[in-house]
Design a protein around this motif. Structure first.
Motif, PDB file in Angstrom:
ATOM      1  N   GLN A 248      15.866  -5.049  10.617  1.00 41.54           N
ATOM      2  CA  GLN A 248      16.591  -5.854   9.645  1.00 41.54           C
ATOM      3  C   GLN A 248      16.798  -7.287  10.140  1.00 41.54           C
ATOM      4  O   GLN A 248      16.984  -7.532  11.318  1.00 41.54           O
ATOM      5  N   PHE A 249      16.724  -8.222   9.212  1.00 41.80           N
ATOM      6  CA  PHE A 249      16.935  -9.654   9.434  1.00 41.80           C
ATOM      7  C   PHE A 249      15.833 -10.317  10.267  1.00 41.80           C
ATOM      8  O   PHE A 249      15.958 -11.484  10.634  1.00 41.80           O
ATOM      9  N   VAL A 250      14.759  -9.614  10.567  1.00 45.29           N
ATOM     10  CA  VAL A 250      13.626 -10.236  11.270  1.00 45.29           C
ATOM     11  C   VAL A 250      12.863 -11.132  10.311  1.00 45.29           C
ATOM     12  O   VAL A 250      12.730 -10.834   9.118  1.00 45.29           O
ATOM     13  N   ARG A 251      12.327 -12.230  10.839  1.00 43.32           N
ATOM     14  CA  ARG A 251      11.514 -13.172  10.068  1.00 43.32           C
ATOM     15  C   ARG A 251      10.086 -13.152  10.603  1.00 43.32           C
ATOM     16  O   ARG A 251       9.863 -13.273  11.806  1.00 43.32           O
ATOM     17  N   ILE A 252       9.122 -13.018   9.686  1.00 39.66           N
ATOM     18  CA  ILE A 252       7.702 -13.024  10.032  1.00 39.66           C
ATOM     19  C   ILE A 252       7.100 -14.289   9.432  1.00 39.66           C
ATOM     20  O   ILE A 252       7.156 -14.497   8.221  1.00 39.66           O
ATOM     21  N   GLY A 253       6.509 -15.143  10.255  1.00 41.20           N
ATOM     22  CA  GLY A 253       5.999 -16.421   9.783  1.00 41.20           C
ATOM     23  C   GLY A 253       4.725 -16.316   8.960  1.00 41.20           C
ATOM     24  O   GLY A 253       4.060 -15.271   8.897  1.00 41.20           O
TER      25      GLY A 253
ATOM     26  N   GLU B 120      12.277 -11.165   6.139  1.00 44.40           N
ATOM     27  CA  GLU B 120      11.565 -12.258   5.481  1.00 44.40           C
ATOM     28  C   GLU B 120      10.136 -12.315   6.007  1.00 44.40           C
ATOM     29  O   GLU B 120       9.922 -12.266   7.223  1.00 44.40           O
ATOM     30  N   ILE B 121       9.164 -12.416   5.085  1.00 45.91           N
ATOM     31  CA  ILE B 121       7.757 -12.472   5.473  1.00 45.91           C
ATOM     32  C   ILE B 121       7.104 -13.645   4.756  1.00 45.91           C
ATOM     33  O   ILE B 121       7.175 -13.755   3.529  1.00 45.91           O
ATOM     34  N   GLY B 122       6.446 -14.532   5.521  1.00 50.45           N
ATOM     35  CA  GLY B 122       5.800 -15.714   4.959  1.00 50.45           C
ATOM     36  C   GLY B 122       4.484 -15.399   4.276  1.00 50.45           C
ATOM     37  O   GLY B 122       3.912 -14.301   4.414  1.00 50.45           O
ATOM     38  N   ASP B 123       3.967 -16.385   3.558  1.00 45.63           N
ATOM     39  CA  ASP B 123       2.740 -16.226   2.780  1.00 45.63           C
ATOM     40  C   ASP B 123       1.571 -15.750   3.639  1.00 45.63           C
ATOM     41  O   ASP B 123       1.382 -16.208   4.772  1.00 45.63           O
TER      42      ASP B 123
ATOM     43  N   MET C 226       0.824  -1.212   0.000  1.00 42.13           N
ATOM     44  CA  MET C 226       0.000   0.000   0.000  1.00 42.13           C
ATOM     45  C   MET C 226       0.858   1.261   0.000  1.00 42.13           C
ATOM     46  O   MET C 226       2.092   1.215   0.009  1.00 42.13           O
ATOM     47  N   CYS C 227       0.165   2.402   0.036  1.00 36.76           N
ATOM     48  CA  CYS C 227       0.802   3.701  -0.157  1.00 36.76           C
ATOM     49  C   CYS C 227       1.936   3.947   0.837  1.00 36.76           C
ATOM     50  O   CYS C 227       1.808   3.685   2.037  1.00 36.76           O
ATOM     51  N   VAL C 228       3.034   4.458   0.331  1.00 34.68           N
ATOM     52  CA  VAL C 228       4.177   4.952   1.093  1.00 34.68           C
ATOM     53  C   VAL C 228       4.860   3.841   1.896  1.00 34.68           C
ATOM     54  O   VAL C 228       5.660   4.109   2.782  1.00 34.68           O
ATOM     55  N   ALA C 229       4.552   2.590   1.615  1.00 34.37           N
ATOM     56  CA  ALA C 229       5.289   1.498   2.260  1.00 34.37           C
ATOM     57  C   ALA C 229       6.697   1.438   1.680  1.00 34.37           C
ATOM     58  O   ALA C 229       6.943   1.805   0.531  1.00 34.37           O
ATOM     59  N   HIS C 230       7.638   0.953   2.497  1.00 33.38           N
ATOM     60  CA  HIS C 230       9.022   0.815   2.047  1.00 33.38           C
ATOM     61  C   HIS C 230       9.469  -0.626   2.225  1.00 33.38           C
ATOM     62  O   HIS C 230       9.356  -1.191   3.320  1.00 33.38           O
ATOM     63  N   VAL C 231       9.988  -1.212   1.153  1.00 30.74           N
ATOM     64  CA  VAL C 231      10.566  -2.555   1.193  1.00 30.74           C
ATOM     65  C   VAL C 231      12.060  -2.403   0.955  1.00 30.74           C
ATOM     66  O   VAL C 231      12.501  -2.046  -0.142  1.00 30.74           O
ATOM     67  N   GLY C 232      12.839  -2.649   1.995  1.00 29.15           N
ATOM     68  CA  GLY C 232      14.269  -2.447   1.913  1.00 29.15           C
ATOM     69  C   GLY C 232      14.979  -3.543   1.128  1.00 29.15           C
ATOM     70  O   GLY C 232      14.403  -4.566   0.753  1.00 29.15           O
ATOM     71  N   HIS C 233      16.253  -3.343   0.920  1.00 26.76           N
ATOM     72  CA  HIS C 233      17.062  -4.252   0.111  1.00 26.76           C
ATOM     73  C   HIS C 233      17.086  -5.666   0.694  1.00 26.76           C
ATOM     74  O   HIS C 233      17.074  -5.870   1.904  1.00 26.76           O
ATOM     75  N   ASP C 234      17.059  -6.634  -0.195  1.00 24.33           N
ATOM     76  CA  ASP C 234      17.204  -8.054   0.139  1.00 24.33           C
ATOM     77  C   ASP C 234      16.030  -8.627   0.930  1.00 24.33           C
ATOM     78  O   ASP C 234      16.137  -9.716   1.487  1.00 24.33           O
ATOM     79  N   CYS C 235      14.901  -7.910   0.995  1.00 23.54           N
ATOM     80  CA  CYS C 235      13.723  -8.496   1.627  1.00 23.54           C
ATOM     81  C   CYS C 235      13.202  -9.641   0.772  1.00 23.54           C
ATOM     82  O   CYS C 235      13.335  -9.655  -0.453  1.00 23.54           O
ATOM     83  N   ASN C 236      12.589 -10.605   1.427  1.00 23.64           N
ATOM     84  CA  ASN C 236      12.022 -11.776   0.757  1.00 23.64           C
ATOM     85  C   ASN C 236      10.600 -11.957   1.263  1.00 23.64           C
ATOM     86  O   ASN C 236      10.381 -12.407   2.397  1.00 23.64           O
ATOM     87  N   ILE C 237       9.628 -11.585   0.439  1.00 22.43           N
ATOM     88  CA  ILE C 237       8.225 -11.545   0.834  1.00 22.43           C
ATOM     89  C   ILE C 237       7.473 -12.617   0.061  1.00 22.43           C
ATOM     90  O   ILE C 237       7.592 -12.714  -1.158  1.00 22.43           O
ATOM     91  N   GLY C 238       6.684 -13.418   0.760  1.00 24.68           N
ATOM     92  CA  GLY C 238       5.963 -14.522   0.149  1.00 24.68           C
ATOM     93  C   GLY C 238       4.751 -14.078  -0.646  1.00 24.68           C
ATOM     94  O   GLY C 238       4.569 -12.893  -0.968  1.00 24.68           O
ATOM     95  N   ASP C 239       3.875 -15.031  -0.952  1.00 26.50           N
ATOM     96  CA  ASP C 239       2.668 -14.765  -1.734  1.00 26.50           C
ATOM     97  C   ASP C 239       1.542 -14.248  -0.834  1.00 26.50           C
ATOM     98  O   ASP C 239       1.421 -14.643   0.327  1.00 26.50           O
ATOM     99  N   GLY C 240       0.699 -13.385  -1.410  1.00 32.39           N
ATOM    100  CA  GLY C 240      -0.503 -12.952  -0.715  1.00 32.39           C
ATOM    101  C   GLY C 240      -0.266 -12.083   0.498  1.00 32.39           C
ATOM    102  O   GLY C 240      -1.157 -11.920   1.333  1.00 32.39           O
ATOM    103  N   VAL C 241       0.901 -11.488   0.612  1.00 30.22           N
ATOM    104  CA  VAL C 241       1.227 -10.638   1.761  1.00 30.22           C
ATOM    105  C   VAL C 241       0.631  -9.253   1.553  1.00 30.22           C
ATOM    106  O   VAL C 241       0.611  -8.718   0.440  1.00 30.22           O
ATOM    107  N   ILE C 242       0.155  -8.645   2.641  1.00 30.54           N
ATOM    108  CA  ILE C 242      -0.365  -7.282   2.608  1.00 30.54           C
ATOM    109  C   ILE C 242       0.502  -6.411   3.496  1.00 30.54           C
ATOM    110  O   ILE C 242       0.654  -6.687   4.696  1.00 30.54           O
TER     111      ILE C 242
END
Length: 290
Positions: free
Chosen positions: A174-179, A159-162, A131-147
């Motif tokens: 940085q380096f946090v993982r979201i299941g 890292e953010i899971g599906d 969505m608006c004005v969100a920032h995705v920093g370098h080397d992030c890995n975001i799964g499918d269907g993420v909001i």
């Protein structure tokens, strides 16, 4: 350009594969444009960009460097994708961004290319909504269907899971993982890893329960099945040292796939370990989402 057609009272160049590019857009030589793409006024598409079929750049979108957009991706005005990372160690190495099919990137969002500190790629999966004005920093890995809701801030290497949901204004270290299917409440600061199906909140976010609505809607679990998973997570945190409780919880809940997924995530503690326990209460609290 093979011909021109009149669209909204303007002459719009038509590509040989049925899409069109506004005369006020700049598409560099070398860019690969899929069939049926729409590139609106003020867009700048760099020479290394690859657009799948039916991609729409509404207006004033910048694609810089090695950017790959899957079929049906839609990018709204003033979003920028693929600009260099905010990393002082980066010296212009050939890194990139990949976004999966049907994802949407809304106004003023920023998605930076990868760095040499990771594998060189920032990845966003299919069917995501940034969505608006969100920032995705370098080397992030975001799964499918993420909001990612408005003003979400992801530091590098997150890292953010599906099907996870990160609500407005949340900041992820940085380096946090979201299941998978986790939910982060708005305005939360997340400094440690969030379990699959977990629900966290707070200025310094803590575990506050499970995203039970998602578990029921997406997985089809019964109320009793959800309660079993909630008890397992409670047992994991009971002694205050979840890293040490993983094997005992595994022995107490054999054969449960959701518990097994949670414990596998917990075993891989990464740089930060699990987010601390905050409040364990009514899992039906309003504000949860699928």
């Amino acid at each position: 350009m093979s011909e021109a057609i009149r669209v909204d009272s303007e002459i719009m160049p038509v590509t040989s594969h049925g899409g069109f590019i506004h005369p006020a857009a700049h598409v560099a030589d070398g860019a690969q444009i899929g069939a049926g793409c729409h590139i609106g006024p003020g867009c700048v598409v760099g020479p290394e960009a690859v657009l799948g079929q039916g991609v729409e750049l509404v207006a004033h979108v910048v694609l810089d460097g090695r950017v790959s957009l899957g079929d049906g991706v839609k990018v709204f005005p003033f979003a920028t994708i693929g600009l260099p990372p905010q990393d002082l160690k980066y010296k212009g190495q050939p890194t990139g961004v990949s976004i999966g099919p049907r994802s949407q990137v809304r106004e003023h969002a920023t998605i930076h290319r990868g760095s040499t500190g990771g594998d060189g790629m920032t990845r966003i999966g299919a069917d995501c909504l940034v969505m608006c004005v969100a920032h995705v920093g370098h080397d992030c890995n975001i799964g499918d269907g993420v909001i990612l809701v408005n003003n979400v801030m992801l530091a590098g290497h997150v890292e953010i899971g599906d099907f996870a949901v990160i609500q407005g204004g949340a900041a992820i270290q940085q380096f946090v993982r979201i299941g998978r299917m986790a939910m982060v409440a708005g305005m939360s600061g997340v400094e440690r890893n969030v379990l699959p199906y977990g629900r966290v909140k707070g200025f310094r976010a803590k575990h506050a329960g499970l995203n039970t609505i998602a578990m029921r809607r997406r997985l089809g679990l019964s109320k009793d099945q959800v309660v079993t998973v909630a008890r397992a997570v409670h047992d994991l945190y009971r002694g205050g040292r979840p890293d040490e409780a993983v094997e005992s919880v595994a022995a107490a809940y054999p054969g449960n796939p959701q518990v097994a997924e949670i414990l596998a995530f917990a075993r891989n503690r990464g740089r930060h370990g699990l987010i601390p326990f905050g409040r364990y209460g009514d899992e039906e609290e309003s504000g949860e989402a699928a």
